[in-house]
Motif scaffolding. Structure first.
Motif, PDB file in Angstrom:
ATOM      1  N   GLY A  42       0.845  -1.111   0.058  1.00  0.00           N
ATOM      2  CA  GLY A  42       0.075   0.017   0.131  1.00  0.00           C
ATOM      3  C   GLY A  42       0.759   1.332   0.041  1.00  0.00           C
ATOM      4  N   ASP A  43       2.141   1.191   0.235  1.00  0.00           N
ATOM      5  CA  ASP A  43       2.818   2.328   0.396  1.00  0.00           C
ATOM      6  C   ASP A  43       2.996   2.935  -1.200  1.00  0.00           C
ATOM      7  OD1 ASP A  43       3.092   2.109   2.940  1.00  0.00           O
ATOM      8  OD2 ASP A  43       5.249   1.565   3.019  1.00  0.00           O
ATOM      9  N   ASP A  44       3.407   4.362  -1.198  1.00  0.00           N
ATOM     10  CA  ASP A  44       3.692   4.830  -2.446  1.00  0.00           C
ATOM     11  C   ASP A  44       5.218   4.793  -2.649  1.00  0.00           C
ATOM     12  OD1 ASP A  44       1.501   6.072  -2.580  1.00  0.00           O
ATOM     13  OD2 ASP A  44       1.875   8.176  -1.716  1.00  0.00           O
ATOM     14  N   SER A  45       5.577   4.633  -3.979  1.00  0.00           N
ATOM     15  CA  SER A  45       7.237   4.689  -4.222  1.00  0.00           C
ATOM     16  C   SER A  45       8.099   5.424  -3.388  1.00  0.00           C
ATOM     17  CB  SER A  45       7.293   4.909  -5.791  1.00  0.00           C
ATOM     18  OG  SER A  45       8.578   4.672  -6.148  1.00  0.00           O
ATOM     19  N   THR A  46       9.236   4.749  -3.337  1.00  0.00           N
ATOM     20  CA  THR A  46      10.294   5.872  -2.563  1.00  0.00           C
ATOM     21  C   THR A  46      11.250   6.405  -3.728  1.00  0.00           C
ATOM     22  OG1 THR A  46      11.925   3.966  -2.397  1.00  0.00           O
ATOM     23  CG2 THR A  46       9.975   4.304  -0.603  1.00  0.00           C
ATOM     24  N   ALA A  47      12.264   7.298  -3.178  1.00  0.00           N
ATOM     25  CA  ALA A  47      13.204   7.761  -4.025  1.00  0.00           C
ATOM     26  C   ALA A  47      14.235   6.618  -4.567  1.00  0.00           C
ATOM     27  CB  ALA A  47      13.947   8.893  -3.209  1.00  0.00           C
ATOM     28  N   GLU A  48      14.351   5.684  -3.762  1.00  0.00           N
ATOM     29  CA  GLU A  48      15.286   4.709  -4.025  1.00  0.00           C
ATOM     30  C   GLU A  48      14.735   3.777  -4.949  1.00  0.00           C
ATOM     31  OE1 GLU A  48      17.806   1.506  -1.501  1.00  0.00           O
ATOM     32  OE2 GLU A  48      15.921   1.519  -0.791  1.00  0.00           O
ATOM     33  N   VAL A  49      13.388   3.449  -4.946  1.00  0.00           N
ATOM     34  CA  VAL A  49      12.674   2.765  -6.120  1.00  0.00           C
ATOM     35  C   VAL A  49      12.643   3.618  -7.223  1.00  0.00           C
ATOM     36  CG1 VAL A  49      10.586   1.935  -6.744  1.00  0.00           C
ATOM     37  CG2 VAL A  49      11.321   1.493  -4.361  1.00  0.00           C
ATOM     38  N   ASP A  50      12.574   4.685  -7.249  1.00  0.00           N
ATOM     39  CA  ASP A  50      12.418   5.617  -8.420  1.00  0.00           C
ATOM     40  C   ASP A  50      13.885   5.526  -9.253  1.00  0.00           C
ATOM     41  OD1 ASP A  50       9.877   6.358  -7.608  1.00  0.00           O
ATOM     42  OD2 ASP A  50      10.180   8.328  -6.823  1.00  0.00           O
ATOM     43  N   ASP A  51      14.773   5.760  -8.340  1.00  0.00           N
ATOM     44  CA  ASP A  51      16.144   5.654  -8.865  1.00  0.00           C
ATOM     45  C   ASP A  51      16.413   4.408  -9.520  1.00  0.00           C
ATOM     46  OD1 ASP A  51      16.691   8.225  -7.988  1.00  0.00           O
ATOM     47  OD2 ASP A  51      17.934   7.711  -6.066  1.00  0.00           O
ATOM     48  N   LEU A  52      15.864   3.255  -8.779  1.00  0.00           N
ATOM     49  CA  LEU A  52      15.929   1.740  -9.803  1.00  0.00           C
ATOM     50  C   LEU A  52      15.436   1.768 -10.947  1.00  0.00           C
ATOM     51  CD1 LEU A  52      16.894  -1.018  -9.527  1.00  0.00           C
ATOM     52  CD2 LEU A  52      14.712  -1.356  -8.238  1.00  0.00           C
ATOM     53  N   PHE A  53      14.360   2.370 -11.194  1.00  0.00           N
ATOM     54  CA  PHE A  53      13.760   2.276 -12.424  1.00  0.00           C
ATOM     55  C   PHE A  53      14.507   3.247 -13.326  1.00  0.00           C
ATOM     56  CE2 PHE A  53      10.515   0.197 -10.319  1.00  0.00           C
ATOM     57  CZ  PHE A  53       9.706  -0.599 -11.216  1.00  0.00           C
ATOM     58  N   VAL A 175      24.800  -8.413  -6.611  1.00  0.00           N
ATOM     59  CA  VAL A 175      26.056  -7.510  -6.390  1.00  0.00           C
ATOM     60  C   VAL A 175      26.423  -7.636  -5.190  1.00  0.00           C
ATOM     61  CG1 VAL A 175      25.119  -5.847  -8.410  1.00  0.00           C
ATOM     62  CG2 VAL A 175      24.538  -5.677  -5.998  1.00  0.00           C
ATOM     63  N   SER A 176      27.840  -7.561  -5.136  1.00  0.00           N
ATOM     64  CA  SER A 176      28.453  -7.569  -3.896  1.00  0.00           C
ATOM     65  C   SER A 176      28.145  -6.347  -3.017  1.00  0.00           C
ATOM     66  CB  SER A 176      30.098  -7.628  -3.786  1.00  0.00           C
ATOM     67  OG  SER A 176      30.556  -6.385  -4.574  1.00  0.00           O
ATOM     68  N   HIS A 177      28.430  -6.276  -1.848  1.00  0.00           N
ATOM     69  CA  HIS A 177      27.776  -5.243  -1.063  1.00  0.00           C
ATOM     70  C   HIS A 177      28.674  -3.867  -1.317  1.00  0.00           C
ATOM     71  CE1 HIS A 177      24.856  -7.396   1.100  1.00  0.00           C
ATOM     72  NE2 HIS A 177      25.687  -8.234   1.559  1.00  0.00           N
ATOM     73  N   SER A 178      30.181  -4.108  -1.864  1.00  0.00           N
ATOM     74  CA  SER A 178      30.859  -3.099  -1.951  1.00  0.00           C
ATOM     75  C   SER A 178      30.515  -2.203  -3.333  1.00  0.00           C
ATOM     76  CB  SER A 178      32.294  -3.729  -1.975  1.00  0.00           C
ATOM     77  OG  SER A 178      32.379  -4.532  -2.962  1.00  0.00           O
ATOM     78  N   ASN A 179      29.845  -3.075  -4.048  1.00  0.00           N
ATOM     79  CA  ASN A 179      29.449  -2.409  -5.409  1.00  0.00           C
ATOM     80  C   ASN A 179      28.021  -1.784  -5.387  1.00  0.00           C
ATOM     81  OD1 ASN A 179      31.951  -3.186  -6.552  1.00  0.00           O
ATOM     82  ND2 ASN A 179      31.144  -5.031  -7.453  1.00  0.00           N
ATOM     83  N   SER A 180      28.039  -0.742  -6.135  1.00  0.00           N
ATOM     84  CA  SER A 180      26.649  -0.068  -6.368  1.00  0.00           C
ATOM     85  C   SER A 180      26.156  -0.401  -7.583  1.00  0.00           C
ATOM     86  CB  SER A 180      26.694   1.535  -6.010  1.00  0.00           C
ATOM     87  OG  SER A 180      27.278   1.953  -7.071  1.00  0.00           O
ATOM     88  N   GLN A 181      24.908  -0.311  -7.978  1.00  0.00           N
ATOM     89  CA  GLN A 181      24.359  -0.407  -9.299  1.00  0.00           C
ATOM     90  C   GLN A 181      25.094   0.581 -10.389  1.00  0.00           C
ATOM     91  OE1 GLN A 181      22.574  -3.178 -10.654  1.00  0.00           O
ATOM     92  NE2 GLN A 181      22.188  -3.825  -8.762  1.00  0.00           N
ATOM     93  N   LYS A 182      25.273   1.728  -9.963  1.00  0.00           N
ATOM     94  CA  LYS A 182      25.643   2.803 -10.943  1.00  0.00           C
ATOM     95  C   LYS A 182      27.014   2.699 -11.263  1.00  0.00           C
ATOM     96  CE  LYS A 182      22.167   5.722  -9.432  1.00  0.00           C
ATOM     97  NZ  LYS A 182      21.727   6.576  -8.420  1.00  0.00           N
ATOM     98  N   SER A 183      27.851   1.832 -10.292  1.00  0.00           N
ATOM     99  CA  SER A 183      29.337   1.746 -10.664  1.00  0.00           C
ATOM    100  C   SER A 183      29.759   0.617 -11.438  1.00  0.00           C
ATOM    101  CB  SER A 183      30.052   1.904  -9.497  1.00  0.00           C
ATOM    102  OG  SER A 183      29.826   0.746  -8.735  1.00  0.00           O
TER     103      SER A 183
END
Length: 184
Positions: A42-53, A175-183
Motif C-alpha cells: 500500500g505504500d507509495d514509491s520511494t526515491a530509492e525505487v524511483d532511482d532503480l527504475f 551484486v556484492s555489498h561493496s559495489n553499487s548498481q551505478k558503478s
C-alpha cells in the motif's frame, strides 16, 4: 514434484540484484510486482525505487508493473516512474504475463519476473515460461505474524534449496555489498 513453484533464483531484495548481468544474459524486460516486493503493501514509491527504475531504463531494460491491484493504486505508485503497467493481471494465470510481454514487445526468453510470492508471482512466471527471481517480502518490524501461505512458502523453499537441478538457475545474480548498481 514442486518444481512448478520454484523460482529461478532468490535475491535479498530488488536492490541487491545485478541487473547489468541480467542484461548481459539476454534479458531485456522485467516484470515487477509492487506490494511487498518494491515497497511495503500500500505504500507509495520511494526515491530509492524511483532511482532503480531510472537505472534500469538507462542500461536498456524495459520495465512493467504486473499487479492484481487497481489502476488507482498503480497510478499513485508511478507518480515519479516512467514505466508500463498492467492492473488486474489475475496472477498467477498466464494471461496477464502474456499480455505484459506483448506490451513490452518481448519474447518469453527475454523477460524476467521479480516478486515476493511463490503462489502468485513465481507460479505465474513458471506457467508462462518466464524466468523469475523471488525476493523476501517487505514487512514492518511490528508485523510478526506469518500467514499460512508464507509458512507454506518456507517449506517449498527448503525443498528448492535441496533441488540441484532447479536451485539457482540464473547463477550469481546479486551484486556484492561493496559495489553499487551505478558503478558496475
Amino acid at each position: 514434484m514442486l518444481h512448478f513453484l520454484y523460482p529461478y533464483a532468490c535475491a535479498g531484495s530488488v536492490f541487491s540484484i545485478d541487473y547489468r548481468k541480467l542484461y548481459r544474459m539476454g534479458f531485456r524486460g522485467i516484470l515487477f510486482d509492487i506490494d511487498n516486493t518494491l515497497v511495503h503493501h500500500g505504500d507509495d514509491s520511494t526515491a530509492e525505487v524511483d532511482d532503480l527504475f531510472r537505472f534500469l531504463h538507462h542500461i536498456g531494460l524495459k520495465t512493467l508493473l504486473l499487479t492484481n491491484n487497481s489502476e488507482e493504486r498503480v497510478k499513485r505508485f508511478i507518480k515519479h516512474i516512467d514505466t508500463l503497467y498492467l492492473c488486474g493481471a489475475d496472477k498467477p494465470k498466464p494471461g496477464g504475463y502474456r499480455k505484459a510481454m506483448a506490451l513490452m514487445e518481448l519474447e518469453p526468453k527475454e523477460v524476467l519476473c521479480i516478486g515476493d510470492q511463490i503462489f502468485t508471482d513465481i507460479l505465474g512466471a513458471n506457467r508462462s515460461g518466464l524466468a523469475s527471481i523471488l525476493v523476501p517480502f517487505i514487512r514492518l518490524d511490528h508485523e510478526t505474524k506469518l500467514g499460512k501461505r508464507r509458512q507454506l512458502e518456507r517449506i517449498i523453499l527448503y525443498f528448492y534449496r535441496h533441488s540441484p537441478s532447479y536451485y539457482n538457475r540464473l547463477g550469481e545474480i546479486e551484486v556484492s555489498h561493496s559495489n553499487s548498481q551505478k558503478s558496475q
